[in-house]
Design an enzyme around this catalytic site. Structure first.
Site, PDB file in Angstrom:
ATOM      1  N   LYS A 198      -4.081  -6.179   2.748  1.00  0.00           N
ATOM      2  CA  LYS A 198      -5.314  -6.952   2.092  1.00  0.00           C
ATOM      3  C   LYS A 198      -4.823  -8.579   1.906  1.00  0.00           C
ATOM      4  CE  LYS A 198      -6.236  -2.903   1.647  1.00  0.00           C
ATOM      5  NZ  LYS A 198      -4.935  -2.486   2.107  1.00  0.00           N
TER       6      LYS A 198
ATOM      7  N   CYS B 235       0.717  -8.318   4.714  1.00  0.00           N
ATOM      8  CA  CYS B 235       0.689  -7.069   4.569  1.00  0.00           C
ATOM      9  C   CYS B 235      -1.197  -6.917   4.352  1.00  0.00           C
ATOM     10  CB  CYS B 235       1.296  -6.268   3.287  1.00  0.00           C
ATOM     11  SG  CYS B 235       2.750  -5.917   3.695  1.00  0.00           S
TER      12      CYS B 235
ATOM     13  N   GLU C  72      -6.827   4.486  -0.300  1.00  0.00           N
ATOM     14  CA  GLU C  72      -6.419   5.236   1.059  1.00  0.00           C
ATOM     15  C   GLU C  72      -6.052   6.782   0.899  1.00  0.00           C
ATOM     16  OE1 GLU C  72      -5.255   1.187   3.614  1.00  0.00           O
ATOM     17  OE2 GLU C  72      -3.631   2.673   2.924  1.00  0.00           O
TER      18      GLU C  72
ATOM     19  N   CYS D  58       5.098  -2.723   8.290  1.00  0.00           N
ATOM     20  CA  CYS D  58       5.415  -1.375   8.804  1.00  0.00           C
ATOM     21  C   CYS D  58       5.367  -1.308  10.101  1.00  0.00           C
ATOM     22  CB  CYS D  58       4.783  -0.299   8.095  1.00  0.00           C
ATOM     23  SG  CYS D  58       5.054   0.050   6.433  1.00  0.00           S
TER      24      CYS D  58
ATOM     25  N   SER E 190      -5.505   4.976   5.645  1.00  0.00           N
ATOM     26  CA  SER E 190      -4.619   4.265   5.827  1.00  0.00           C
ATOM     27  C   SER E 190      -4.450   3.951   7.426  1.00  0.00           C
ATOM     28  CB  SER E 190      -3.149   5.002   5.615  1.00  0.00           C
ATOM     29  OG  SER E 190      -2.180   4.129   6.406  1.00  0.00           O
TER      30      SER E 190
ATOM     31  N   ASP F 157       0.804  -1.230   0.062  1.00  0.00           N
ATOM     32  CA  ASP F 157      -0.064   0.006   0.112  1.00  0.00           C
ATOM     33  C   ASP F 157       0.875   1.316  -0.008  1.00  0.00           C
ATOM     34  OD1 ASP F 157      -2.258  -1.508  -0.180  1.00  0.00           O
ATOM     35  OD2 ASP F 157      -3.067  -0.788   1.802  1.00  0.00           O
TER      36      ASP F 157
END
Length: 551
Positions: free
Chosen positions: A121, A119, A443, A191, A468, A78
């Site tokens: 999705k 991640c 997002e 992240c 996000s 993303d």
């Protein structure tokens, strides 16, 4: 076993012949066939290490008497897809992931699955597939990234996004920005804050679909390899026990998952993903809607101040005891008698757990906020609901009233923000970015980060798109119905006065019902010409309040 369809009897001689080409021997046809759904790719930091984890999963499966078959599915980052046309493909990719796993499992009559996502999705996509297939399945989430360091402070991807605005406003030099760029994301993993990927990993562990401590164990921690191997061993046991997803992901398990989401102050994207997973178990009596989110939010306090709302990272949460410690802390708010992939209940799993840092995991009687992290707002601007991460909103913005500045795309909004069209007190409206209107429900991280970086105070954002997991501030997303479906957000004009009242769960525009209807009828919204996958997606996708699932 389900795999007997491709390996037993004289009629399956051709099938066995093909399987022998893959290296199978006589004895192997007596063992369970287990798929490893690997979302490895070289372009997504959360996934670059998944080959190594897949190898450990294989070791565990073989040691426990199963036959592993690895296959791959896609993953979109993303952060890399953000703020351009690529983000339109992010949410739709959830359905591709689910359909890939379903297709591979059904096409090859697999007995069980080990799901290897990381991640945003990919985690819910694989859980959707597991619920739909209802064959024994266990999830190994890839693990968080180590936080970066810049000028003695912990930093992450959101720090970089907000720093772009700081450069524009003169608060940061371009040399500083380059140094931050090179240090914020130091290696493999999702992240480091509690953004969507890590929120969904915490939800997965709470649902009972991954082993204890899986969600918070860092991607580069050697213990992640051990969890992968143990998960490989465990799936074989789950097959012989017939421990299927529908037995694990019950209504009470979903309510527990919402509780962990609220306690941690997780990403607002869970309001899309958790209902979408639950939808696959509707025939098993599972129902998760926005009303349930709000009910749990009022019942479970916010007890961990995680990035982006606070300073703590996933590493800090892990060192404080991880999800088992959070579950222990809010045990009174849970149904701990539900079964998990361990074959034991949550109560059994957390019996001996200790909370190692009460600054990170606050006592339930001394929370960060008395309510959970997410609130559902309704009113004449969002009759079917909207979502806000209230844990990331400052106290003085829990109520805000101001004039609308209306944009018909993310790009228009970003241009307006950087060109000084937004002033203190404004409410930025970004519409035509919903599941159908975008399509793909992008997002809005760039607009929110730009406002934060530029230092424009007391500004709220409202969108029929989404935000996000790294967004902070008074940002209302998932406005339903969306503009493309004739929702009231399509009626807004510059200067309309909007009221956001988070405490009382209200979002309204000062217009009469007749005025809203008349404006919607005469609204001139962009008509985006589409082809390929997005064209199919736009025609099939439901509204955000229903989880943006395909109908």
């Amino acid at each position: 076993m389900k795999s007997d369809k491709i390996k037993k009897g004289i009629e399956r001689t051709p099938h066995r012949s093909l399987l022998r080409a893959c290296g199978l021997q006589d004895d192997d046809f007596e063992k369970p066939f287990i798929g490893i759904a690997n979302s490895f790719t070289d372009i997504v930091p959360g996934h670059i290490h998944l080959k190594e984890l897949a190898d450990e999963i294989k070791k565990g499966i073989i040691a426990a008497g199963g036959i592993p078959f690895e296959f791959n599915t896609m993953a979109i980052c993303d952060g890399i897809a953000m703020n351009h046309e690529g983000m339109k493909y992010s949410l739709p990719s959830r359905e591709i992931v689910a359909n890939t796993v379903e297709s591979m499992a059904m096409g090859h009559s697999l007995d069980g699955l080990v799901l290897l996502p990381s991640c945003d999705k990919v985690v819910p996509g694989m859980l959707i597939a597991a619920a739909r297939l209802n064959i024994p399945s266990i999830v190994v989430t890839g693990g968080p990234m180590v936080p970066g360091e810049f000028k003695g402070k912990k930093v992450d991807l959101i720090t970089v996004y907000e720093a772009v605005g700081e450069v524009s406003s003169g608060k940061l030099t371009e040399d500083d920005l380059y140094e931050l760029e090179c240090s914020a994301c130091p290696g493999a993993g999702s992240c480091s804050g509690l953004f969507t990927a890590n929120t969904m990993a915490c939800v997965t562990e709470t649902l009972g679909m991954s082993l204890p401590m899986c969600a918070t164990t860092l991607a580069q921690d050697k213990n992640k390899l051990k969890i992968a191997e143990e998960s490989g061993k465990r799936i074989v046991g789950m097959i012989f026990e017939d421990l299927t997803p529908s037995k694990i992901m019950s209504q009470k398990s979903f309510e527990n998952a919402l509780a962990i989401d609220m306690a941690l102050g997780g990403s607002s994207n869970t309001a899309l993903h958790i209902p979408a997973i639950a939808n696959e178990l509707e025939d098993k009596g599972v129902n998760v809607d926005l009303e349930l989110f709000d009910k749990v939010s009022k019942f479970v306090p916010h007890i961990a101040s995680m990035s982006p709302a606070g300073k703590d990272t996933m590493k800090d949460l892990h060192e404080a005891g991880g999800i088992p410690a959070v579950l222990k802390n809010i045990e009174i708010k849970l149904d701990t008698n539900v079964i998990t992939c361990t074959g034991k209940t949550i109560k059994e799993n957390i019996k001996d757990v200790e909370i190692k840092n009460t600054d990170v995991i606050r006592p339930i009687k001394d929370p960060v906020h008395s309510e959970g992290g997410i609130a559902i707002l309704k009113g004449n601007l969002a009759p079917d609901g909207s979502v806000i991460k209230q844990a990331a909103v400052e106290d003085d913005m829990m109520y805000h009233k101001g004039p609308a500045k209306v944009f018909n795309s993310e790009e228009e909004a970003v241009d307006g923000i950087f060109n000084g069209k937004i002033i203190e007190g404004d409410i930025v409206i970004i519409r035509c970015e919903g599941p159908k209107g975008g399509p793909g429900m992008r997002e809005m991280l760039n607009p929110t980060s730009a406002i934060m970086g530029l230092g424009i105070k007391n500004v709220a954002l409202i969108t029929d798109g989404r935000f996000s997991g790294g967004t902070r501030g008074p940002c209302v997303g998932h406005v339903s119905p969306e503009a493309k479906s004739g929702g009231p957000i399509a009626a807004l004009l510059d200067g309309d006065i909007i009221e956001i009242d988070i405490k009382n769960r209200k979002i309204n525009v000062e217009l009469s019902d007749n005025e809203i209807k008349e404006r919607i009828a005469n609204a001139k919204l962009p008509d985006r010409k589409l082809k390929g996958w997005l064209n199919i997606y736009q025609k099939s996708v439901s509204s955000a309040d229903k989880g943006a699932i395909l109908r």
